[in-house]
Design an enzyme around this catalytic site. Sequence first.
Site, PDB file in Angstrom:
ATOM      1  N   SER A  88       0.798  -1.116  -0.140  1.00 52.73           N
ATOM      2  CA  SER A  88      -0.062   0.034  -0.021  1.00 52.73           C
ATOM      3  C   SER A  88       0.865   1.191   0.037  1.00 52.73           C
ATOM      4  CB  SER A  88      -1.153  -0.155   1.097  1.00 52.73           C
ATOM      5  OG  SER A  88      -0.248   0.465   2.196  1.00 52.73           O
ATOM      6  N   LYS A  89       0.205   2.282  -0.316  1.00 47.64           N
ATOM      7  CA  LYS A  89       0.785   3.630  -0.410  1.00 47.64           C
ATOM      8  C   LYS A  89       1.619   3.863   0.900  1.00 47.64           C
ATOM      9  CE  LYS A  89      -2.815   5.135  -3.236  1.00 47.64           C
ATOM     10  NZ  LYS A  89      -3.427   6.264  -3.639  1.00 47.64           N
ATOM     11  N   ARG A  90       1.280   3.393   2.071  1.00 48.21           N
ATOM     12  CA  ARG A  90       1.981   3.536   3.354  1.00 48.21           C
ATOM     13  C   ARG A  90       3.213   2.799   3.513  1.00 48.21           C
ATOM     14  NH1 ARG A  90      -3.078   3.950   3.629  1.00 48.21           N
ATOM     15  NH2 ARG A  90      -3.304   1.687   3.785  1.00 48.21           N
ATOM     16  N   ASP A  91       3.252   1.749   2.843  1.00 47.74           N
ATOM     17  CA  ASP A  91       4.586   0.633   2.817  1.00 47.74           C
ATOM     18  C   ASP A  91       5.843   1.468   2.474  1.00 47.74           C
ATOM     19  OD1 ASP A  91       3.549  -1.649   3.866  1.00 47.74           O
ATOM     20  OD2 ASP A  91       2.465  -1.851   1.886  1.00 47.74           O
TER      21      ASP A  91
END
Length: 457
Positions: free
Chosen positions: A227-230
């Site tokens: 995800s974008k947060r990784d």
Amino acid sequence: MSQVRVRFAPSPTGFFHIGSARTALFNWLYARHTGGVFVLRIEDTDKERNSEQFLQVIYDSLSWLGLNWDEGPGVGGAYGPYRQSERADIYREYLAKLKATGRTYEKDGAVWFRLIGDRTEVFDEHRKKTVTKVKAAPTVIQDLIRGRVERVEDEDFVIFRSDGNPVFHFVNVVDDIAMGITHVIRGEDHLSNTSKHVELFKAFGVPVPHFAHIPLILKQQGAGKMSKRDQGALIEEYQRRGYLPEALVNFLCLLGWNPGGDLEKLPLAEIIRLFDLPGVNQSNARFDDKKLAHMNMVYLLALAPDEFVARARAYFERHHPAAPALQAAPEVFQAVMLLAQPKIKGLEELPAYTAYLFTEDYPVDAKVKEKVMGKGDPKTRLTELIASLPGFDFTSDAAIEEGIKALAAKGSLGFGDYQAVARLAVSGTNAGPSITSLFRLLGRDRVRQRLERCLAG
Ligand code: GLU
């Protein structure tokens, strides 16, 4: 066959991540492979979640990666405008077309798309309301990557909301029709929407485009989608760290596509020649930041000297404009950078790796100092070196090595006995280019000053 037209259709609702970049790349590669057209379409109908900042990141990231679009914002084209927020008239026109086929109806202020099949009213426990279930024939999707996929749509769906705005499914399909898109290449997360889309294409009475759903990218560890947060998910992070875009492109194309054999570093022209949709893996690809870092190193090593120096300078100018390296004479900058080229994994390492070659104000690693100064008789070695320096020939690495060896021989010592302490003195650390190269680049005077400083400290 008519000309291939593909599109990358991002929604500017967040930073540009690895998954989006790969989708863009596969579309671009397919267009270049087939001599087709690569369209950039901005799906910005969700006014609350879109931002101009994210849109700019999309343009910047695509440009940085070299994924130039043939039609789209900034370049125009015969099927514009290319931002959905500017296409309201087209959506109204297509809504009228669909209404004329009798496949729409209005309910609760919204416009619905009607599926074909027997209908029954059932109470949905989950949603706590009565819904109309439709017994429709399964929708068949001939996916170029997944193969044959069947999905059953069993409920009518909204295409225009009660606030007058069209929904994603509708604008997505209308634009693919209006822009003459022949192949829809997108992430597998959209496969669940595709049966709705196929039904809309059919209702409009137009040919259904080819679909190719690209498997997900799994995060480095564990199950689950990246995800974008990784960490490592954002393209701009690589840009900031001075990764080479061509290395990232090479890495991305191998993330889910297999050119056969164990080809790794591939020239872009070769990737374009080999790329095809059936070559895209059906299984999910796992992100591996070590592999990416390695790919970047392989590309850095392969750069011609002038090119490497130019990239290094661009990196400093953009990210470290105040670095002393930029004050150095061009030939000094060049010599230092070429020394670093085979030793670094990424341009981001350059400022720290080369700092002491450009300034007297460099850090000294306390641990290294303790270790080096605590072993043998480093102060005597320093004193000997300082005394011998005037006799050294500084014109080449080999000559400097000669000098140190001759000095060592006098005391029945070896080159190695001088190396660690000399390195500590001139660089403050225990790793870096060869000590002879450091001496040569720094020159006799600066070497002497540093050796003396070390001896005094
Ligand atoms: N706007 C969609 C997204 O960003 C893309 C839809 C498509 O490619 O069909 O996920």
